[in-house]
Write a protein that holds these residues in place. Structure first.
Motif, mmCIF file in Angstrom:
data_model
loop_
_atom_site.group_PDB
_atom_site.id
_atom_site.type_symbol
_atom_site.label_atom_id
_atom_site.label_comp_id
_atom_site.label_asym_id
_atom_site.label_seq_id
_atom_site.Cartn_x
_atom_site.Cartn_y
_atom_site.Cartn_z
ATOM 1 N N PRO A 44 0.058 18.211 9.117
ATOM 2 C CA PRO A 44 -1.406 18.170 9.087
ATOM 3 C C PRO A 44 -2.014 17.585 7.809
ATOM 4 O O PRO A 44 -3.102 17.037 7.848
ATOM 5 C CB PRO A 44 -1.809 19.633 9.249
ATOM 6 C CG PRO A 44 -0.614 20.423 8.840
ATOM 7 C CD PRO A 44 0.574 19.569 9.157
ATOM 8 N N HIS A 45 -1.321 17.674 6.699
ATOM 9 C CA HIS A 45 -1.907 17.212 5.442
ATOM 10 C C HIS A 45 -1.281 15.916 4.945
ATOM 11 O O HIS A 45 -1.378 15.586 3.768
ATOM 12 C CB HIS A 45 -1.795 18.301 4.372
ATOM 13 C CG HIS A 45 -2.506 19.554 4.764
ATOM 14 N ND1 HIS A 45 -3.883 19.626 4.866
ATOM 15 C CD2 HIS A 45 -2.041 20.768 5.124
ATOM 16 C CE1 HIS A 45 -4.226 20.841 5.251
ATOM 17 N NE2 HIS A 45 -3.128 21.545 5.422
ATOM 18 N N GLY A 46 -0.614 15.180 5.818
ATOM 19 C CA GLY A 46 -0.041 13.903 5.428
ATOM 20 C C GLY A 46 1.446 13.965 5.170
ATOM 21 O O GLY A 46 2.095 14.991 5.338
ATOM 22 N N VAL A 47 1.964 12.828 4.756
ATOM 23 C CA VAL A 47 3.400 12.660 4.520
ATOM 24 C C VAL A 47 3.654 12.699 3.021
ATOM 25 O O VAL A 47 3.032 11.967 2.258
ATOM 26 C CB VAL A 47 3.865 11.302 5.095
ATOM 27 C CG1 VAL A 47 5.330 11.078 4.829
ATOM 28 C CG2 VAL A 47 3.553 11.216 6.577
ATOM 29 N N LEU A 73 2.653 -1.106 0.956
ATOM 30 C CA LEU A 73 2.119 -0.592 2.218
ATOM 31 C C LEU A 73 0.710 -0.040 2.042
ATOM 32 O O LEU A 73 -0.138 -0.195 2.917
ATOM 33 C CB LEU A 73 3.041 0.484 2.795
ATOM 34 C CG LEU A 73 4.347 -0.013 3.402
ATOM 35 C CD1 LEU A 73 5.281 1.159 3.695
ATOM 36 C CD2 LEU A 73 4.079 -0.814 4.664
ATOM 37 N N VAL A 74 0.453 0.587 0.909
ATOM 38 C CA VAL A 74 -0.903 1.087 0.623
ATOM 39 C C VAL A 74 -1.848 -0.104 0.457
ATOM 40 O O VAL A 74 -2.942 -0.122 1.038
ATOM 41 C CB VAL A 74 -0.912 1.987 -0.632
ATOM 42 C CG1 VAL A 74 -2.332 2.298 -1.068
ATOM 43 C CG2 VAL A 74 -0.130 3.269 -0.362
ATOM 44 N N ASN A 75 -1.431 -1.114 -0.295
ATOM 45 C CA ASN A 75 -2.272 -2.298 -0.503
ATOM 46 C C ASN A 75 -2.562 -3.039 0.794
ATOM 47 O O ASN A 75 -3.628 -3.633 0.952
ATOM 48 C CB ASN A 75 -1.632 -3.251 -1.509
ATOM 49 C CG ASN A 75 -1.636 -2.696 -2.912
ATOM 50 O OD1 ASN A 75 -2.435 -1.827 -3.253
ATOM 51 N ND2 ASN A 75 -0.717 -3.160 -3.734
ATOM 52 N N LEU A 79 -0.661 2.546 4.877
ATOM 53 C CA LEU A 79 -0.695 3.922 4.376
ATOM 54 C C LEU A 79 -1.851 4.040 3.397
ATOM 55 O O LEU A 79 -2.280 3.045 2.810
ATOM 56 C CB LEU A 79 0.607 4.274 3.643
ATOM 57 C CG LEU A 79 1.923 4.189 4.401
ATOM 58 C CD1 LEU A 79 3.092 4.483 3.468
ATOM 59 C CD2 LEU A 79 1.946 5.145 5.575
ATOM 60 N N SER A 80 -2.338 5.250 3.223
ATOM 61 C CA SER A 80 -3.335 5.499 2.174
ATOM 62 C C SER A 80 -3.030 6.842 1.539
ATOM 63 O O SER A 80 -2.450 7.724 2.176
ATOM 64 C CB SER A 80 -4.755 5.488 2.735
ATOM 65 O OG SER A 80 -4.934 6.550 3.656
ATOM 66 N N GLY A 88 1.156 11.789 -4.189
ATOM 67 C CA GLY A 88 2.417 12.027 -3.516
ATOM 68 C C GLY A 88 2.274 12.373 -2.043
ATOM 69 O O GLY A 88 3.253 12.743 -1.411
ATOM 70 N N VAL A 89 1.051 12.273 -1.516
ATOM 71 C CA VAL A 89 0.823 12.555 -0.104
ATOM 72 C C VAL A 89 0.078 11.367 0.489
ATOM 73 O O VAL A 89 -0.919 10.897 -0.068
ATOM 74 C CB VAL A 89 0.004 13.851 0.103
ATOM 75 C CG1 VAL A 89 -0.240 14.101 1.577
ATOM 76 C CG2 VAL A 89 0.702 15.038 -0.539
ATOM 77 N N TYR A 90 0.573 10.893 1.630
ATOM 78 C CA TYR A 90 0.026 9.683 2.243
ATOM 79 C C TYR A 90 -0.340 9.920 3.699
ATOM 80 O O TYR A 90 0.300 10.717 4.390
ATOM 81 C CB TYR A 90 1.041 8.531 2.153
ATOM 82 C CG TYR A 90 1.285 8.118 0.728
ATOM 83 C CD1 TYR A 90 0.522 7.120 0.140
ATOM 84 C CD2 TYR A 90 2.241 8.756 -0.046
ATOM 85 C CE1 TYR A 90 0.715 6.755 -1.182
ATOM 86 C CE2 TYR A 90 2.441 8.398 -1.368
ATOM 87 C CZ TYR A 90 1.678 7.401 -1.923
ATOM 88 O OH TYR A 90 1.863 7.058 -3.229
ATOM 89 N N MET A 91 -1.352 9.202 4.145
ATOM 90 C CA MET A 91 -1.774 9.216 5.536
ATOM 91 C C MET A 91 -1.318 7.895 6.166
ATOM 92 O O MET A 91 -1.381 6.847 5.535
ATOM 93 C CB MET A 91 -3.297 9.348 5.651
ATOM 94 C CG MET A 91 -3.871 10.544 4.906
ATOM 95 S SD MET A 91 -3.140 12.142 5.330
ATOM 96 C CE MET A 91 -3.745 12.345 6.962
ATOM 97 N N VAL A 92 -0.867 7.973 7.413
ATOM 98 C CA VAL A 92 -0.374 6.796 8.139
ATOM 99 C C VAL A 92 -1.516 6.211 8.964
ATOM 100 O O VAL A 92 -2.263 6.945 9.617
ATOM 101 C CB VAL A 92 0.800 7.173 9.067
ATOM 102 C CG1 VAL A 92 1.283 5.985 9.865
ATOM 103 C CG2 VAL A 92 1.936 7.791 8.268
#
Length: 97
Positions: A44-47, A73-75, A79-80, A88-92
């Motif tokens: 629930p809170h990201g990867v 990948l963020v750029n 991912l963000s 250290g936590v990312y959203m897909v």
């Protein structure tokens, strides 16, 4: 059909699906990180970065290569960083087709 020809067919199908989803622009390491993140994204809170680093797709990837690919990948918008965690936590995000 031999085992290797079955494997070749699967690889061809995977390549076609990656093209259809717009993932062919990613490097192999970026794709593996994205696949791992997608697999772990049911949280629930990201990867978490630690989860990605311990994923089996990352077993042969050095830490510097991993973090360069993660930043890429963020750029690129795949991912963000989570807005609810420090770091250290990312959203897909779904690829833009």
């Amino acid at each position: 059909m031999t085992d290797i020809s079955k494997l070749a067919e699967l690889r061809r199908l995977l390549l076609g699906m990656e093209r259809a989803m717009g993932l062919e622009e990613l490097s192999p390491v970026e794709r593996d990180i994205y696949y791992a993140a997608t697999e772990l994204s049911n949280q629930p809170h990201g990867v978490r970065t630690t989860g990605l680093l311990s994923h089996s797709l990352m077993s042969n990837v050095s830490r510097p290569t991993f973090f360069r690919a993660l930043k890429s990948l963020v750029n690129k918008g795949y991912l963000s960083q989570s807005s609810t965690s420090r770091r250290g936590v990312y959203m897909v995000h779904s690829p833009q087709v």
